[in-house]
Design a protein around this motif. Sequence first.
Motif, PDB file in Angstrom:
ATOM      1  N   ILE A  30      78.074   4.192  28.777  1.00 50.26           N
ATOM      2  CA  ILE A  30      78.640   3.126  30.115  1.00 50.26           C
ATOM      3  C   ILE A  30      78.141   3.662  30.857  1.00 50.26           C
ATOM      4  CG2 ILE A  30      80.053   1.029  31.204  1.00 50.26           C
ATOM      5  CD1 ILE A  30      81.346   1.127  28.306  1.00 50.26           C
ATOM      6  N   ASP A  31      77.334   2.581  31.983  1.00 51.98           N
ATOM      7  CA  ASP A  31      77.644   3.155  33.458  1.00 51.98           C
ATOM      8  C   ASP A  31      77.123   4.780  33.620  1.00 51.98           C
ATOM      9  OD1 ASP A  31      77.454   2.699  36.230  1.00 51.98           O
ATOM     10  OD2 ASP A  31      79.773   2.670  36.103  1.00 51.98           O
ATOM     11  N   ARG A  86      79.673   5.554  20.018  1.00 54.83           N
ATOM     12  CA  ARG A  86      78.963   4.415  21.204  1.00 54.83           C
ATOM     13  C   ARG A  86      78.432   4.197  21.964  1.00 54.83           C
ATOM     14  NH1 ARG A  86      83.834   2.014  24.894  1.00 54.83           N
ATOM     15  NH2 ARG A  86      83.201  -0.289  24.897  1.00 54.83           N
ATOM     16  N   SER A 100      70.922  -2.579  30.873  1.00 54.98           N
ATOM     17  CA  SER A 100      72.474  -2.832  31.488  1.00 54.98           C
ATOM     18  C   SER A 100      73.644  -2.297  31.764  1.00 54.98           C
ATOM     19  CB  SER A 100      72.620  -4.424  31.330  1.00 54.98           C
ATOM     20  OG  SER A 100      73.851  -5.202  31.906  1.00 54.98           O
ATOM     21  N   ARG A 101      73.744  -1.612  30.117  1.00 57.15           N
ATOM     22  CA  ARG A 101      74.945  -1.050  29.823  1.00 57.15           C
ATOM     23  C   ARG A 101      75.068   0.255  30.229  1.00 57.15           C
ATOM     24  NH1 ARG A 101      78.375  -1.774  24.732  1.00 57.15           N
ATOM     25  NH2 ARG A 101      78.795   0.529  24.041  1.00 57.15           N
ATOM     26  N   VAL A 155      70.683  -5.613  27.302  1.00 55.79           N
ATOM     27  CA  VAL A 155      71.923  -4.945  26.575  1.00 55.79           C
ATOM     28  C   VAL A 155      72.219  -3.378  27.339  1.00 55.79           C
ATOM     29  CG1 VAL A 155      73.204  -4.690  25.206  1.00 55.79           C
ATOM     30  CG2 VAL A 155      72.451  -6.983  25.465  1.00 55.79           C
ATOM     31  N   LEU A 156      70.910  -2.641  26.603  1.00 56.90           N
ATOM     32  CA  LEU A 156      71.401  -1.507  26.812  1.00 56.90           C
ATOM     33  C   LEU A 156      71.171  -1.358  28.301  1.00 56.90           C
ATOM     34  CD1 LEU A 156      69.359  -0.572  23.263  1.00 56.90           C
ATOM     35  CD2 LEU A 156      71.566   0.598  23.729  1.00 56.90           C
ATOM     36  N   LEU A 185      76.361  -0.708  19.109  1.00 59.74           N
ATOM     37  CA  LEU A 185      76.732  -1.698  20.292  1.00 59.74           C
ATOM     38  C   LEU A 185      77.343  -2.355  19.865  1.00 59.74           C
ATOM     39  CD1 LEU A 185      72.909  -2.213  21.982  1.00 59.74           C
ATOM     40  CD2 LEU A 185      75.006  -1.006  22.927  1.00 59.74           C
ATOM     41  N   PRO A 245      74.144  -0.335  35.476  1.00 58.46           N
ATOM     42  CA  PRO A 245      74.709  -1.124  35.600  1.00 58.46           C
ATOM     43  C   PRO A 245      74.601  -1.836  37.234  1.00 58.46           C
ATOM     44  CG  PRO A 245      76.334  -0.182  34.721  1.00 58.46           C
ATOM     45  CD  PRO A 245      75.353   0.432  34.594  1.00 58.46           C
ATOM     46  N   ALA A 246      73.288  -2.361  37.801  1.00 54.22           N
ATOM     47  CA  ALA A 246      73.384  -2.318  38.966  1.00 54.22           C
ATOM     48  C   ALA A 246      73.756  -2.487  40.149  1.00 54.22           C
ATOM     49  CB  ALA A 246      71.595  -3.658  39.585  1.00 54.22           C
TER      50      ALA A 246
END
Lengths: 246, 246
Positions: B191-192, B188, B241-242, B238-239, B225, B245-246
């Motif tokens: 994230i962050d 996967r 932001s994932r 999408v990528l 994704l 993430p701001a």
Amino acid sequence: MSLYIDYNWAMNLLLLRSENIQNNITTIVGRQLEHIIEVQRLNKGDTIRVGEINGAIGLGKITSIDDNSATLEIELTTKAPRPLPLTMILALPRPKMLRRILQTIAAMGVKTVYLINSSRVEKSFWQSPLLAPKAIEQQLILGLEQSIDTCLPKVHLRKLFKPFVEDELPSVVGSSIAIVAHPDSEQRCPIDCKATTTLAIGPEGGFIPFEVEKLAQAGFAPVHLGTRILRVENAVPVLLSRLYPA
Amino acid sequence: MSLYIDYNWAMNLLLLRSENIQNNITTIVGRQLEHIIEVQRLNKGDTIRVGEINGAIGLGKITSIDDNSATLEIELTTKAPRPLPLTMILALPRPKMLRRILQTIAAMGVKTVYLINSSRVEKSFWQSPLLAPKAIEQQLILGLEQSIDTCLPKVHLRKLFKPFVEDELPSVVGSSIAIVAHPDSEQRCPIDCKATTTLAIGPEGGFIPFEVEKLAQAGFAPVHLGTRILRVENAVPVLLSRLYPA
């Protein structure tokens, strides 16, 4: 042929209407036939991924094909992917953007959308032929075909902001977490949210203060996405990806 | 007038070239002047957010304005927002998409992009006039003006996949985490992510197996994704932001 094809949009799934399926046989015409012939260059005997609108996904084998139609024997075996647990409230975008945003919403798994009015929505946007139910459905189908999903989102039009937010929105929200994307907010948008969400997104230029206040009265917490101001067609995938990273 | 304006793109910042600023005075013509007059409807005495390319952000006060030009007194006081710690390797998109993707990349804070060839990139895409340095810069400026940033991304064109990936890419990656978005992957997408990333994104249809293998040899881990296949213009936000993430 070639009038129908949007080369920017891949047909990773051939989405079929139930009424066109009989005894696991379906006939393809128009845009989908053209795509099979001109883009995918398929012939008799080839197989292609197919799905039934609001139903299952599987494979179709081409048993006959010419310039007018193709016949497929299909077998539907797999469930559609899980929907996002999110209802979207979206200020009606400019028509040119609306098309792409509807495709994106469908592709990313949103199943309920309210297109609403807002002070910064131009009145003329509501006259767009893209808002006819058939036109909306067409964009949603393109999105589902791109992302390999079958479940058609429901899109509701609400031309009056105040009665919608006051009278209808509270029951739409129910027990979900309600947030509105708003650059001036001090609260950061949640990441990897496990709960059901109702997400409101304003027009270019944002909701006006009165509207943010009315949304707050309906239980919406304003959240921001950092200092960068994104256009709506980017804000939608950014927000969905952040709330529910797949 | 009106030829220049892209109404889908807001000018939240008026981005100025250093050579057009002298003693805190600048003169506006063309697209930006038109935007000030036709969209923002500003007059003498009004102020507007301004920034210097690769410099600071502040306010400009209109000291004169007519149909040919506007003069602004500017004061630049604030730093540009932080860039994303990410280098993007992107298979050259179809020209119609390229424009929007360049805007998105600039708006979201990516500062280094390599547009590369891939088996599924049509040869004709490399002939697009949109690849001229001035044309690329114009799209990047639109993105920066949308998101209130000043720092111009560097966009490199690499028309040969193999020599780029074998000879140049390893030093581009350096000590960063290298990932390639690939639907067939079992891993996967992070994230962050706190680390610096080099992110490769294929063309519509994806990188071919040979290319994924070459990227793997250069240190790229394939990541997915979810089951939904997104078009590139959605995969990019999408990528980003994932990952960040701001």
